[in-house]
Enzyme design. Structure first.
Site, PDB file in Angstrom:
ATOM      1  N   ASP A  57       0.856  -1.209   0.137  1.00  0.00           N
ATOM      2  CA  ASP A  57      -0.148  -0.182  -0.023  1.00  0.00           C
ATOM      3  C   ASP A  57       0.983   1.312  -0.012  1.00  0.00           C
ATOM      4  O   ASP A  57       0.430   2.507  -0.378  1.00  0.00           O
ATOM      5  CB  ASP A  57      -1.053   0.010   1.298  1.00  0.00           C
ATOM      6  CG  ASP A  57      -1.954  -1.147   1.240  1.00  0.00           C
ATOM      7  OD1 ASP A  57      -2.059  -1.796  -0.023  1.00  0.00           O
ATOM      8  OD2 ASP A  57      -2.360  -1.484   2.373  1.00  0.00           O
ATOM      9  N   GLY A  58       2.215   1.174   0.705  1.00  0.00           N
ATOM     10  CA  GLY A  58       2.905   2.373   0.553  1.00  0.00           C
ATOM     11  C   GLY A  58       3.106   2.790  -0.885  1.00  0.00           C
ATOM     12  O   GLY A  58       3.557   4.113  -1.148  1.00  0.00           O
TER      13      GLY A  58
ATOM     14  N   ASN B 290      -4.639   8.781   2.644  1.00  0.00           N
ATOM     15  CA  ASN B 290      -5.128   7.996   3.726  1.00  0.00           C
ATOM     16  C   ASN B 290      -5.690   9.001   4.832  1.00  0.00           C
ATOM     17  O   ASN B 290      -6.825   9.173   5.057  1.00  0.00           O
ATOM     18  CB  ASN B 290      -4.076   7.022   4.536  1.00  0.00           C
ATOM     19  CG  ASN B 290      -4.236   5.823   3.876  1.00  0.00           C
ATOM     20  OD1 ASN B 290      -5.190   5.272   3.070  1.00  0.00           O
ATOM     21  ND2 ASN B 290      -3.229   4.960   4.319  1.00  0.00           N
TER      22      ASN B 290
ATOM     23  N   ASP C  50      -4.545  11.941  22.970  1.00  0.00           N
ATOM     24  CA  ASP C  50      -3.454  11.628  22.226  1.00  0.00           C
ATOM     25  C   ASP C  50      -3.420  12.335  20.972  1.00  0.00           C
ATOM     26  O   ASP C  50      -2.305  12.335  20.411  1.00  0.00           O
ATOM     27  CB  ASP C  50      -2.978  10.210  22.292  1.00  0.00           C
ATOM     28  CG  ASP C  50      -2.531   9.481  23.336  1.00  0.00           C
ATOM     29  OD1 ASP C  50      -2.253  10.239  24.425  1.00  0.00           O
ATOM     30  OD2 ASP C  50      -2.348   8.314  23.671  1.00  0.00           O
TER      31      ASP C  50
ATOM     32  N   THR D 130      -9.653   2.427   6.667  1.00  0.00           N
ATOM     33  CA  THR D 130      -9.231   0.868   7.067  1.00  0.00           C
ATOM     34  C   THR D 130      -7.926   1.029   7.501  1.00  0.00           C
ATOM     35  O   THR D 130      -7.322  -0.118   7.657  1.00  0.00           O
ATOM     36  CB  THR D 130      -9.507   0.147   5.841  1.00  0.00           C
ATOM     37  OG1 THR D 130      -8.907   0.745   4.496  1.00  0.00           O
ATOM     38  CG2 THR D 130     -11.057  -0.180   5.345  1.00  0.00           C
ATOM     39  N   ALA D 131      -7.149   2.151   7.828  1.00  0.00           N
ATOM     40  CA  ALA D 131      -5.723   2.161   8.116  1.00  0.00           C
ATOM     41  C   ALA D 131      -5.752   2.753   9.620  1.00  0.00           C
ATOM     42  O   ALA D 131      -6.173   1.820  10.502  1.00  0.00           O
ATOM     43  CB  ALA D 131      -5.270   3.268   7.192  1.00  0.00           C
ATOM     44  N   TYR D 132      -5.021   3.649  10.034  1.00  0.00           N
ATOM     45  CA  TYR D 132      -4.923   4.335  11.357  1.00  0.00           C
ATOM     46  C   TYR D 132      -6.265   4.271  12.067  1.00  0.00           C
ATOM     47  O   TYR D 132      -6.490   3.846  13.362  1.00  0.00           O
ATOM     48  CB  TYR D 132      -4.182   5.373  11.417  1.00  0.00           C
ATOM     49  CG  TYR D 132      -3.632   5.959  12.612  1.00  0.00           C
ATOM     50  CD1 TYR D 132      -3.733   5.008  13.862  1.00  0.00           C
ATOM     51  CD2 TYR D 132      -2.984   7.010  12.766  1.00  0.00           C
ATOM     52  CE1 TYR D 132      -3.491   5.260  15.141  1.00  0.00           C
ATOM     53  CE2 TYR D 132      -2.468   7.203  13.940  1.00  0.00           C
ATOM     54  CZ  TYR D 132      -2.611   6.501  15.016  1.00  0.00           C
ATOM     55  OH  TYR D 132      -2.030   6.921  16.364  1.00  0.00           O
ATOM     56  N   ALA D 133      -7.088   4.732  11.178  1.00  0.00           N
ATOM     57  CA  ALA D 133      -8.710   5.215  11.611  1.00  0.00           C
ATOM     58  C   ALA D 133      -9.106   4.005  12.538  1.00  0.00           C
ATOM     59  O   ALA D 133      -9.796   4.011  13.530  1.00  0.00           O
ATOM     60  CB  ALA D 133      -9.655   5.809  10.871  1.00  0.00           C
TER      61      ALA D 133
END
Length: 442
Positions: A172-173, A264, A294, A305-308
């Site tokens: 994905d990167g 993203n 934080d 679908t990543a950090y979230a």
């Protein structure tokens, strides 16, 4: 019912069911201007497009109510199922992005580039750092084609209007890097899964010749992945320059008020400080809340679908026009992630009473510090990323959920055999026992 009332109802029904000439003209113009050809099939196209995504701007509510016409009613929303790639002319230039520091990608990269040069007679662009890879230069087949490649340097060369097509080899990167390279219009992207997770890379490399040939001939569905336009406003440029900023050498945000597009998410956190982040959040100029915790994640549907999702958010299909706001470890149990309409402007700033500053990063890059008085403005960009589907929008996304995140993957519960279950429970004697109990109760 009178004759006039019946005629009025028929007129209303006709205006709702049949698109006007201006609608057809408007859609034809938008179709001829872009690279996405809508699947117009019969008279159902107009209804399907409007009903799936948004109210029609020509809608009528009851006998008298209508949407008031204004200059802001210019947005058209196309049915995602009809978004397909078309070429005005055969593509000539292709950019190949490969995963760095991964020996397993070298052989597919050489095989792909050789095929594009020799079989398709295309102009192949690669990053200049690729030619400096010592492992790649040891491959004899690559040395034969090395001089035929066109190179560019990230942060120095502008690729706008130079590339017709992008192929990503890796995870994905590589797709996030392609988004960073094109800060305006993005060429169609075809991503092959050669990395770890591969949530955004639906293609398998085994049959790349057939798949690429099909795409180059214009047989491909598209997912328009929306991006976020982020602009940092500095209260004092001199103070910002005097402070240490942990940024990349090729920082795309060195200048104040310069925008960057992210695929993203943009993340605002407390950095190395032991104190809580205290961030003020505004929506279209209206104060919404103060985030204590934080940090905060502002993501696209693609980034949901990543950090979230790791921070407790829901997952949103990439075709949904929305922006997701997710707190990171908030000091309030009632602070849940929210979804706001695409197109609104979010303003994020460090609260005046905050004990510390905040840090912001864009798709995991260009990390820099936000001081008191600085602000970050985020809204939906007009330049999405056209991602080519292996099958279609729905199949690709749910396959990624199952393969990448193991969404709802579990062992099936065994079905009950009703006959054996009744036999095991002694069902033949049940009625007699029940009758006896009734007699004793009496």
């Amino acid at each position: 019912m009178s004759t006039s009332e019946a005629a009025k109802q028929n007129e209303t029904a006709t205006s709702l069911q049949t698109p006007t000439d201006s609608v057809h003209k408007e859609c034809d113009e938008s179709e001829s201007m872009g690279r996405i050809s809508g699947g117009i099939v019969g008279s159902s196209w107009w209804w399907r497009t409007r009903s799936l995504n948004a109210p029609s701007p020509f809608q009528q509510f009851g006998p008298c109510g209508r949407i008031m016409k204004n200059s802001a009613m210019v947005m058209q929303i196309q049915d995602p199922a009809s978004q397909r790639l078309t070429w005005y002319k055969p593509p000539l230039t292709v950019l190949v992005i490969k995963k760095v520091s991964d020996a397993s990608v070298l052989a597919p990269f050489v095989q792909l580039v050789t095929w594009l040069l020799q079989e398709k007679n295309m102009v192949v662009w690669v990053e200049s750092a690729v030619l400096e890879d010592s492992q790649l230069n040891e491959v004899a087949q690559f040395r034969d084609i090395r001089d035929k490649l066109v190179t560019f340097k990230d942060g120095r060369d502008d690729l706008t209007d130079r590339i017709d097509f992008i192929v990503c080899l890796g995870g994905d990167g590589t797709l996030l890097y392609a988004s960073l390279l094109f800060q305006q219009s993005v060429p169609p992207v075809m991503a092959f899964h050669l990395g770890s997770l591969g949530f955004l890379t639906p293609f398998r490399f085994d049959s790349f010749q057939e798949q690429l040939t099909s795409v180059l001939e214009g047989h491909a569905a598209l997912t328009l992945r929306s991006r976020l336009r982020c602009v940092t406003h500095r209260k004092s440029d001199k103070r910002h320059q005097s402070k240490h900023v942990d940024a990349d050498p090729d920082d795309h945000l060195n200048a104040a008020h310069k925008s960057i597009l992210v695929l993203n998410e943009v993340v605002i956190d407390r950095g190395p400080s032991p104190y809580l982040s205290n961030i003020d959040l505004f929506l279209d100029g209206k104060y919404i809340t103060s985030v204590q915790g934080d940090g905060l994640i502002v993501s696209t549907p693609t980034g949901s679908t990543a950090y979230a999702v790791a921070a407790g958010a829901s997952m949103i299909h990439p075709s949904v026009p929305a922006i997701m706001v997710t707190p990171i470890c908030p000091h309030s149990l009632s602070f849940r992630p929210i979804v706001v309409p695409a197109g609104v402007e979010l303003k994020i700033s460090v609260s005046p009473e905050s004990r510390n500053t905040s840090w912001v990063s864009f798709d995991g890059r260009n990390r820099q510090e936000l001081f008191h008085g600085d602000s970050l403005r985020v809204t939906t960009s007009i330049y999405p990323m056209p991602s080519i589907c292996a099958q279609d929008q729905i199949s690709d996304w749910f396959a990624s959920l199952a393969d990448g995140l193991h969404w709802n993957v579990r062992k099936r519960q065994k079905c009950l055999d009703e006959l054996s279950d009744l036999t095991a429970s002694g069902s033949e004697d049940t009625f007699d026992e029940f009758e006896n109990l009734k007699l004793y109760d009496v």
